[in-house]
Every structure is written in structure tokens, then in C-alpha cells.
Design a protein around this motif. Sequence first.
Motif, PDB file in Angstrom:
ATOM      1  N   LEU A 165     -11.952  13.082  73.115  1.00 25.37           N
ATOM      2  CA  LEU A 165     -11.097  13.541  72.109  1.00 25.37           C
ATOM      3  C   LEU A 165     -10.844  12.670  70.899  1.00 25.37           C
ATOM      4  O   LEU A 165     -10.981  12.896  69.527  1.00 25.37           O
ATOM      5  N   LEU A 166     -10.950  11.341  71.133  1.00 27.36           N
ATOM      6  CA  LEU A 166     -11.056  10.434  70.025  1.00 27.36           C
ATOM      7  C   LEU A 166     -12.012  10.350  69.301  1.00 27.36           C
ATOM      8  O   LEU A 166     -12.118  10.309  68.157  1.00 27.36           O
ATOM      9  N   GLY A 167     -13.184  10.639  70.022  1.00 24.42           N
ATOM     10  CA  GLY A 167     -14.683  10.768  69.338  1.00 24.42           C
ATOM     11  C   GLY A 167     -14.449  11.927  68.357  1.00 24.42           C
ATOM     12  O   GLY A 167     -15.107  11.926  67.232  1.00 24.42           O
ATOM     13  N   CYS A 168     -13.809  12.978  68.786  1.00 16.96           N
ATOM     14  CA  CYS A 168     -13.851  14.302  68.123  1.00 16.96           C
ATOM     15  C   CYS A 168     -13.000  14.019  66.607  1.00 16.96           C
ATOM     16  O   CYS A 168     -13.384  14.360  65.646  1.00 16.96           O
ATOM     17  N   ILE A 169     -11.840  13.401  67.014  1.00 17.66           N
ATOM     18  CA  ILE A 169     -10.891  13.117  65.701  1.00 17.66           C
ATOM     19  C   ILE A 169     -11.872  12.006  64.767  1.00 17.66           C
ATOM     20  O   ILE A 169     -12.011  12.599  63.528  1.00 17.66           O
ATOM     21  N   GLY A 170     -12.512  11.281  65.379  1.00 20.88           N
ATOM     22  CA  GLY A 170     -13.189  10.178  64.513  1.00 20.88           C
ATOM     23  C   GLY A 170     -14.631  11.017  63.861  1.00 20.88           C
ATOM     24  O   GLY A 170     -14.817  10.684  62.795  1.00 20.88           O
ATOM     25  N   GLY A 171     -15.216  12.010  64.539  1.00 11.38           N
ATOM     26  CA  GLY A 171     -16.030  12.716  63.867  1.00 11.38           C
ATOM     27  C   GLY A 171     -15.640  13.511  62.809  1.00 11.38           C
ATOM     28  O   GLY A 171     -16.541  13.737  61.738  1.00 11.38           O
ATOM     29  N   VAL A 172     -14.492  14.118  63.053  1.00 12.67           N
ATOM     30  CA  VAL A 172     -14.024  14.988  62.060  1.00 12.67           C
ATOM     31  C   VAL A 172     -13.731  14.249  60.411  1.00 12.67           C
ATOM     32  O   VAL A 172     -14.198  14.299  59.579  1.00 12.67           O
ATOM     33  N   LEU A 173     -13.200  13.056  60.729  1.00 13.26           N
ATOM     34  CA  LEU A 173     -12.894  12.328  59.630  1.00 13.26           C
ATOM     35  C   LEU A 173     -14.323  11.642  59.201  1.00 13.26           C
ATOM     36  O   LEU A 173     -14.549  11.562  58.093  1.00 13.26           O
ATOM     37  N   GLY A 174     -15.276  11.425  59.963  1.00 17.29           N
ATOM     38  CA  GLY A 174     -16.627  10.733  59.748  1.00 17.29           C
ATOM     39  C   GLY A 174     -17.196  11.635  58.970  1.00 17.29           C
ATOM     40  O   GLY A 174     -17.930  11.344  57.935  1.00 17.29           O
ATOM     41  N   ALA A 175     -17.302  12.985  59.250  1.00 17.01           N
ATOM     42  CA  ALA A 175     -17.848  14.031  58.498  1.00 17.01           C
ATOM     43  C   ALA A 175     -17.504  14.290  56.977  1.00 17.01           C
ATOM     44  O   ALA A 175     -18.374  14.289  56.086  1.00 17.01           O
ATOM     45  N   ALA A 227     -22.511  18.742  63.734  1.00 15.65           N
ATOM     46  CA  ALA A 227     -23.569  17.942  64.323  1.00 15.65           C
ATOM     47  C   ALA A 227     -22.759  16.338  64.502  1.00 15.65           C
ATOM     48  O   ALA A 227     -22.743  15.832  65.341  1.00 15.65           O
ATOM     49  N   THR A 228     -22.164  16.045  63.318  1.00 17.60           N
ATOM     50  CA  THR A 228     -21.296  14.595  63.182  1.00 17.60           C
ATOM     51  C   THR A 228     -20.251  14.584  64.543  1.00 17.60           C
ATOM     52  O   THR A 228     -20.213  13.635  64.947  1.00 17.60           O
ATOM     53  N   ILE A 229     -19.638  15.734  64.583  1.00 17.83           N
ATOM     54  CA  ILE A 229     -18.537  15.825  65.498  1.00 17.83           C
ATOM     55  C   ILE A 229     -19.117  15.486  66.916  1.00 17.83           C
ATOM     56  O   ILE A 229     -18.642  14.885  68.004  1.00 17.83           O
ATOM     57  N   LEU A 230     -20.114  16.411  67.014  1.00 19.69           N
ATOM     58  CA  LEU A 230     -20.942  16.381  68.473  1.00 19.69           C
ATOM     59  C   LEU A 230     -21.565  15.047  68.796  1.00 19.69           C
ATOM     60  O   LEU A 230     -21.231  14.451  69.866  1.00 19.69           O
ATOM     61  N   VAL A 231     -22.099  14.353  67.690  1.00 18.55           N
ATOM     62  CA  VAL A 231     -22.674  13.098  68.031  1.00 18.55           C
ATOM     63  C   VAL A 231     -21.604  11.976  68.335  1.00 18.55           C
ATOM     64  O   VAL A 231     -21.584  11.276  69.219  1.00 18.55           O
ATOM     65  N   SER A 232     -20.661  12.252  67.477  1.00 21.32           N
ATOM     66  CA  SER A 232     -19.422  11.139  67.534  1.00 21.32           C
ATOM     67  C   SER A 232     -18.908  11.456  69.006  1.00 21.32           C
ATOM     68  O   SER A 232     -18.395  10.309  69.614  1.00 21.32           O
ATOM     69  N   VAL A 233     -18.685  12.649  69.441  1.00 22.41           N
ATOM     70  CA  VAL A 233     -18.079  12.703  70.902  1.00 22.41           C
ATOM     71  C   VAL A 233     -19.019  12.228  71.813  1.00 22.41           C
ATOM     72  O   VAL A 233     -18.660  11.411  72.965  1.00 22.41           O
ATOM     73  N   LEU A 234     -20.094  12.545  71.641  1.00 26.99           N
ATOM     74  CA  LEU A 234     -21.215  11.948  72.630  1.00 26.99           C
ATOM     75  C   LEU A 234     -21.255  10.479  72.613  1.00 26.99           C
ATOM     76  O   LEU A 234     -21.426   9.933  73.759  1.00 26.99           O
TER      77      LEU A 234
END
Lengths: 240, 378
Positions: B308-318, B346-353
Motif C-alpha cells: 500500500l505504501l508502494g502504491c501511494i509512493g508510486g502515485v506520488l512518483g508518477a 507502470a510506475t505504480i506497479l513497479v513501485s508496488v513490486l
Amino acid sequence: MSLLELKHIYKIYGELHALDDVSLKVEKGEWVSIMGPSGSGKSTMMNIIGCMDKPTKGEVLLDGVDIAKESARNLTAIRRDKIGLIFQQFHLVNYLTAVENVMLAQYYHSMPDEKEAMEALDRVGLADRAKHLPSQLSGGEQQRVCVARALINYPEIILADEPTGNLDEANEEIVVDLFHKLHNEGTTLIVVTHDPEVAEVAQRTLVLRSGKLHKEIVNQNFTGKIHFEDMDTFRKEETQ
Amino acid sequence: MKKRSMYFRMITASLLRRRSRMLVALLSIAIGATVLSGLVTIYYDVPRQMGAQFRNYGANMILTGSDGRFTASDMERSLKEIPMEELVGAAPYRYENVRIHEQPVVGAATDMTGAKAASPFWRVEGEWPASDGQIMVGANVAESFRLKTGDLLTVSYTPEEHVETDNTIDLTITGILDTGGSEEDFVYLTLADMEKLTGEVSAFDVAELSVSAQSDVLSRYAEKIGEAVPAVGAHLVKRVTASETTVLSKLQALVLLVTIVVLALTMICVATTMTAVVAERRKEIGLRKAIGASDRSIIGEFLGESMLLGCIGGVLGAGLGYVFAQQVSLRVFSSEIRFQLLLIPATILVSVLVTGLSSLLPIRSATDVDPALVLKGE
């Protein structure tokens, strides 16, 4: 058949015999206290009864099953299904509210039910504090949440480790009253305590010393009320 | 309440009610995702950006007639094989021998707008011819005949079949062309003026095309033109396309390398942060185990939190990655980056993974916590 039976239990760490040939029985619905000085083997016994450790030798029969022979995974399942734990330092999850902490035990056991968890909090007099975080509760209140969590899954045994160790007198009384209530409802209680006043309200007190069962004090007059005669003798012996 | 609802309630509570703790982890994930997303955006936009830069060096495709000259209609049909957005400029040329002051000079008739777009490196002193009646002369021609902008120039043409009569046309010089190449020896007039001068409808000797595409794509277009318009042969200007390909592949390899390094650093950073997060929650893990949590549940809960943290980080990162790529693009290429929508998921997915994978090891070690620790009151 006794609910819990320890048969010639040994727990040996190198040269140290933390438990040395301890045997005891706890019947269903009984309230037993375990007392003893530091290093007497209380914690080791708690861990073994609480399925968090195994004896080096001997049998531990819980509901007829020898838990000393069970795998770690099975011990987790037994702990989840049959034992309710109460700790001296409460150990609530600090980011979950009181009711969520109670529901946590339901979550691992079967299915979380907020209504039932609220009822459990109501039983310990904390229905109005259900949405508070542990940091917003007093020590006594936290311990009562811990009690509610321990009893939510209707365990065979409630195992309490120094449940009043961190409480003031007023809260100690509330918690002991709760134990009375639980005992009257037929719950089996095993309470480890340093406090003779908490120990003496039980039906039986087992005194450990140097890993051995030193003494067993039976409260003959147990009626659910406090009787001090036997404990007075114990106190005198301890101070001598 | 369903178990799943409680699961989400727990992991969101852990993130929301432990904000200050989780902020550090989130920050490391978001920074990693930002740099990653930014670099990938640049990686994919580099060919376009560089393509635009390369177009400053002139045409990269030449059209010639398969059998002599080709017509305007052939040219038009050829251009249809190239996507409009990739066609930077197209300049058809018709070369004729003309005379200035009785001296022979090569006259090149072209579409001035197309020539300007296809050869942006041409330096013109004065102006490009904007309408018929105007002419641009090469620097060498200007020097030979002492011509300057504003002069009226008489251009003559002798049709082969009427050798005795010259056609003449008076044109105003608007600019002197300076390229450093053979173009300085020519004079440039509009196609209409050349038709007027020669009395013949324009047919082209050659057309220079500037196409914003890589050599493999250009080759494909050339093939398509050859198939669609047999009268025209399309050829790549190898000198330009080969060097473009080399520079691009090196630049892309560099960006890819940096991306991989950043990815590795992000993983290390996230793993370190998650190790710290797990370490400070040993007691909580012990408690969960004491009250009956299986190892699988604990892994599931911690993994859920980190993902979930990765998902939020991914959204911010994108979002921030786009800003980052935009800034780099504006500073390096002086042009805006093209936003890749696909890069958000893609960013969200990679960040989550990445977060999930980097957390796996510390989380697995978390299950080794002895529940008896909490009973001992440590």
C-alpha cells in the motif's frame, strides 16, 4: 480428565534447571494462582502452558492433547483456539483502537465481529472508550481492553502474567473483580503474580521455588470472596 | 465484518495512525519512484527529442525518380506514406541550367517553405523568397556577379528545342544563401517562376525530406513509398541516419544504465527502511503471534502495508517523475516532454513490486520473533 495436566516437566538450559520435575493439574473452571520469587520458573511455566515453549522432558496435556509433542504451527493454532493471554504490560497494538484490538483476536481466531467486540468491552466497562487508541487510555483501562481481548474467543484457559503488576490499587480491584466474574461464568483462570493479595483470591495457589513446585495452598473457604488465612501463613514464611 | 475488511482496516490504520514513522518510508519510496519514472519518461522521449534536434542537420530521406524526373502528384502520393506529425519538412527540387549575365548557373526551383523546414541549418542573409518574383542566390554566385539583396536580377533560360530564343524573367534578390556547401553555387527560385521561365510544368529531379523518425522506421517508410509509388525511389541519407542511430542508442543505453542503478539503490533504500520498520515492531509481531497469528498472516499484513505504501509512493512518483522529466527536458532539450499516460500505472506497479520485494526479506525475518518475548515483559 483434567483440563490441564503437567507430568514431570523439566526445562533445562545447559546447567540451569528452570523447571525441575514439576507436575500439576488444573481442572476446568478452576482459578489457580502461581507465585514465586524471580527466577523460580514462573515465566518458563507460563510459556509452556501458553504454548510458546516446549519442555525438555515431560508431558503437557491440554484437553488430553500432549502439546509438548506438537509442531510450532499447531501450537499457534492451540494458542489461538484455547488460550486467552493477559500481559503485565498490556501489549495492545498502539495504532488500533480499543475495539479494533479486541477484534484482532477475533480476526486471527475466526471472523471479526465489531458488535461482539463492543459487548466484550462493555463487560469490562469500557464501551464508551471503544474508539480510543491505547495512548488515550489509562493503564487500568488498557488492561481491561487486554482482558476483553483475552476472553473474546471464549478460550478454555485465561492465562494472566502479572495482570495487576502495572496497576494502581483501584484498577487492581477492577481487574480482580473481572476475574471473579469470569470465574463465576465458568472460565478457567491461571494467574501468575507476585502480589499475594491477587494470588489469595484464587481457589489454589501454587508456589514455585528454584524450578520446583514448593507448595500448594488450597483456599478451602473459596466462595469467590477473599480469604486471607492461608495466605497469612505464606506471607510469614516468605518474610522469614 | 469480513476478514478482508478487517485486514484493510488494520493496514490503513497502521499507515494513517503511524504517519510520522511511515512518512520516512514513503519518502524513500516516492523519491525512488520519482527518479525512476522521470528517467523512464526521458528514456522513451529521448528519440523524439533527439530526433527534433537531429532535424536541424537537414534531410534524412531523398526521393528520386525511378526513371528520370517525377511529378508533383508522385511526390504527393509519396508523402502520404509518412505520418504528418513526423514529417518536419519536404522540399522538391527541379534543377535547370539558367544564365545570369550570360554566364551559366544552376537554377534550383523549390517550395521555399518546405526547403526552409528541411534545411534549417541554411543561413540566409536577408530573407527567403516569400512569393513569386523573388530569388535567393548562393553566396558564391553573389560574389561572382557582385549581387546583393534588393537587386533586380534577370535570369535567362534557353529551351533546347528553341536555341535561338531565350526566355527571361526579372526577379528581386531577397537573400544570399550561406551553407558552406555546394548550395552556394546555385540560385533558388520558386517552382512557379521556373515554370514561367522554362514554359514547362514542373517535374522534380529530387526531393529532400526531413522526417522525425529513427532509421529502422525510415527504412520502413522508404519501402512503403517504393511499393506505393513505383515512379519514385526513396533512399535514406545514411550519413545522417547512421550517426543519429549511434548517438541515440548510446544515449538510451546511458539513461537505461542510470535507471537500473537508481532501481537498485531504491530497492536497497526501501529494504533498509522496511528492516527498520519491522525491527521497531518486533513486540507487536510477538504479540500477534502470541494471540494466534500464523506466519502467513503476519507476512500478509506486513506485505500489504508495504505494498500500500508502494502504491501511494508510486502515485506520488508518477506525478513528480513527470515534473522531474519536464524540468530535465526543458533544460537539456529546450522543449516540453511528451506525457506517457501508460507510465502512471507502470510506475505504480513497479513501485508496488519493488517495495513488496524489498520488504519480503525483513518481513520473513519478522516471523522468527519469539512470542514469548512479550510475555517476559521485555
